[in-house]
Design a protein around this motif. Structure first.
Motif, PDB file in Angstrom:
ATOM      1  N   ILE A 136       5.531 -16.837 -51.741  1.00  0.00           N
ATOM      2  CA  ILE A 136       4.557 -17.249 -51.153  1.00  0.00           C
ATOM      3  C   ILE A 136       4.387 -18.649 -51.475  1.00  0.00           C
ATOM      4  O   ILE A 136       4.767 -18.890 -52.842  1.00  0.00           O
ATOM      5  CB  ILE A 136       3.091 -16.485 -51.200  1.00  0.00           C
ATOM      6  N   SER A 137       3.965 -19.592 -50.820  1.00  0.00           N
ATOM      7  CA  SER A 137       3.453 -20.929 -51.385  1.00  0.00           C
ATOM      8  C   SER A 137       2.270 -21.455 -50.905  1.00  0.00           C
ATOM      9  O   SER A 137       1.330 -20.917 -50.059  1.00  0.00           O
ATOM     10  CB  SER A 137       4.798 -21.865 -50.639  1.00  0.00           C
TER      11      SER A 137
ATOM     12  N   SER B 141       9.313 -26.680 -45.343  1.00  0.00           N
ATOM     13  CA  SER B 141       9.279 -25.634 -46.340  1.00  0.00           C
ATOM     14  C   SER B 141      10.110 -25.960 -47.682  1.00  0.00           C
ATOM     15  O   SER B 141      11.383 -26.390 -47.630  1.00  0.00           O
ATOM     16  CB  SER B 141       9.565 -24.388 -45.900  1.00  0.00           C
ATOM     17  N   TYR B 142       9.778 -25.925 -48.923  1.00  0.00           N
ATOM     18  CA  TYR B 142      10.416 -25.883 -50.080  1.00  0.00           C
ATOM     19  C   TYR B 142      10.989 -24.735 -50.504  1.00  0.00           C
ATOM     20  O   TYR B 142      11.473 -24.406 -51.594  1.00  0.00           O
ATOM     21  CB  TYR B 142       9.438 -26.587 -51.071  1.00  0.00           C
ATOM     22  N   GLU B 143      10.885 -23.666 -49.788  1.00  0.00           N
ATOM     23  CA  GLU B 143      11.581 -22.452 -50.099  1.00  0.00           C
ATOM     24  C   GLU B 143      12.783 -22.489 -50.114  1.00  0.00           C
ATOM     25  O   GLU B 143      13.417 -22.801 -49.248  1.00  0.00           O
ATOM     26  CB  GLU B 143      10.874 -21.326 -48.702  1.00  0.00           C
TER      27      GLU B 143
ATOM     28  N   SER C 170      19.605 -22.841 -52.127  1.00  0.00           N
ATOM     29  CA  SER C 170      19.696 -23.910 -51.174  1.00  0.00           C
ATOM     30  C   SER C 170      18.443 -23.871 -50.230  1.00  0.00           C
ATOM     31  O   SER C 170      17.754 -23.001 -50.228  1.00  0.00           O
ATOM     32  CB  SER C 170      20.894 -23.489 -49.763  1.00  0.00           C
ATOM     33  N   SER C 171      18.010 -24.844 -49.603  1.00  0.00           N
ATOM     34  CA  SER C 171      16.800 -25.083 -48.618  1.00  0.00           C
ATOM     35  C   SER C 171      17.261 -26.107 -47.391  1.00  0.00           C
ATOM     36  O   SER C 171      18.181 -27.107 -47.709  1.00  0.00           O
ATOM     37  CB  SER C 171      15.901 -25.147 -49.217  1.00  0.00           C
ATOM     38  N   SER C 172      16.340 -25.963 -46.531  1.00  0.00           N
ATOM     39  CA  SER C 172      16.354 -27.114 -45.482  1.00  0.00           C
ATOM     40  C   SER C 172      15.622 -28.192 -46.131  1.00  0.00           C
ATOM     41  O   SER C 172      14.646 -27.953 -47.042  1.00  0.00           O
ATOM     42  CB  SER C 172      15.796 -26.604 -44.103  1.00  0.00           C
ATOM     43  N   VAL C 173      16.102 -29.407 -45.936  1.00  0.00           N
ATOM     44  CA  VAL C 173      15.495 -30.550 -46.718  1.00  0.00           C
ATOM     45  C   VAL C 173      13.815 -30.695 -46.283  1.00  0.00           C
ATOM     46  O   VAL C 173      13.013 -30.932 -46.855  1.00  0.00           O
ATOM     47  CB  VAL C 173      16.181 -32.007 -46.561  1.00  0.00           C
TER      48      VAL C 173
ATOM     49  N   TYR D 163       2.673 -29.152 -54.191  1.00  0.00           N
ATOM     50  CA  TYR D 163       3.269 -28.026 -53.637  1.00  0.00           C
ATOM     51  C   TYR D 163       3.540 -26.853 -54.592  1.00  0.00           C
ATOM     52  O   TYR D 163       4.457 -27.305 -55.382  1.00  0.00           O
ATOM     53  CB  TYR D 163       4.585 -28.355 -52.621  1.00  0.00           C
ATOM     54  N   PHE D 164       3.191 -25.674 -54.289  1.00  0.00           N
ATOM     55  CA  PHE D 164       3.591 -24.277 -55.363  1.00  0.00           C
ATOM     56  C   PHE D 164       4.142 -23.535 -54.770  1.00  0.00           C
ATOM     57  O   PHE D 164       3.397 -23.038 -53.636  1.00  0.00           O
ATOM     58  CB  PHE D 164       1.946 -24.286 -56.027  1.00  0.00           C
ATOM     59  N   LEU D 165       4.875 -22.691 -55.475  1.00  0.00           N
ATOM     60  CA  LEU D 165       5.486 -21.529 -54.891  1.00  0.00           C
ATOM     61  C   LEU D 165       5.510 -20.471 -55.887  1.00  0.00           C
ATOM     62  O   LEU D 165       5.519 -20.698 -56.982  1.00  0.00           O
ATOM     63  CB  LEU D 165       6.780 -21.764 -54.147  1.00  0.00           C
ATOM     64  N   TRP D 166       5.690 -19.094 -55.337  1.00  0.00           N
ATOM     65  CA  TRP D 166       5.910 -18.045 -56.373  1.00  0.00           C
ATOM     66  C   TRP D 166       7.054 -17.212 -55.645  1.00  0.00           C
ATOM     67  O   TRP D 166       7.357 -17.083 -54.575  1.00  0.00           O
ATOM     68  CB  TRP D 166       4.848 -16.762 -56.177  1.00  0.00           C
TER      69      TRP D 166
END
Lengths: 113, 112
Positions: B48-49, A99-101, A93-96, B32-35
């Motif tokens: 990290i992104s 961040s795309y975390e 899940s994530s916030s829309v 957009y890229f993430l690890w």
């Protein structure tokens, strides 16, 4: 906060059986998704939802159904399990916005015999 | 069609040295890229992104470098610690798009 929870942790199914993998989050995240992880393939997106009542297909949707009736829950249904669906399934899940975390659950290991 | 590739399945480094994990992508729309880092029997956790408007982002011991012309990014861990031993996944997406693509992962082992 429990974060993202998934049940069950392990499941063995026979070919043709159906089951639902449960996923819940308590972070009030709009976006929820399901991935499967297979050796050498990384994580592949099955279905996702950007809010209650809204779902869409990802990269590998065939054989899976989802629904999103509440913000918190996003179950994944296998209507007729096949050996090719043997995998580890992760809900995230994530916030829309922003961040795309994504926050991932601990996973469900599914074996279809 | 794997749009994000991590060509090294495994990497072993000595404690205290630098770990460099590599990732290549083919879709020029990714911005957009993430690890993510994954321990056994756990879900991946965000590390990290970096956005495509930058070429470097640093967070403590972790630095991600982005080379847009080569469609390549790398994660540097300095100094490496035994607790860094895990599988590292590279991921990419297009901002505003909900489809995130992951690489197959690189298993990092940091030896004491």
């Amino acid at each position: 906060n429990a974060g993202v929870t998934q049940t069950p942790k392990f499941q063995v199914l026979k070919t043709g059986q159906s089951m639902t993998l449960q996923c819940a989050q308590d972070m009030n995240h709009e976006y929820m998704s399901w991935y499967r992880q297979d050796p050498g393939m990384g994580l592949r997106l099955i279905h996702y939802s950007v809010g209650a009542g809204i779902t869409d297909q990802g990269e590998v949707p065939n054989g899976y159904n989802v629904s999103r009736s509440t913000t918190e829950d996003f179950p994944l249904r296998l209507l007729s399990a096949a050996p090719s669906q043997t995998s580890v399934y992760f809900c995230a899940s994530s916030s829309v916005w922003g961040s795309y975390e994504q926050y991932f659950g601990p996973g469900t290991r599914l074996t279809v015999t | 069609d794997q749009q994000v590739k991590q060509n090294s399945p495994s990497l072993s480094v000595q404690e205290g040295r630098i770990s460099i994990l590599n990732c290549d992508y083919t879709n020029s729309m990714f911005d957009y890229f993430l690890w993510y880092k994954k321990y056994p029997a756990e879900g991946p956790t965000f590390l990290i992104s970096i956005s495509s408007i930058k070429d470097k982002n640093e967070d403590g011991r972790f630095t991600v470098f982005l080379n847009k012309s080569a469609k390549h990014l790398s994660l540097h861990i300095v100094p490496s610690q035994p607790g860094d031993s895990a599988v590292y996944f590279c991921a990419a997406t297009t901002q505003g798009n909900n489809d995130m693509r992951f690489g197959a992962g690189t298993r990092l082992t940091v030896k004491p």
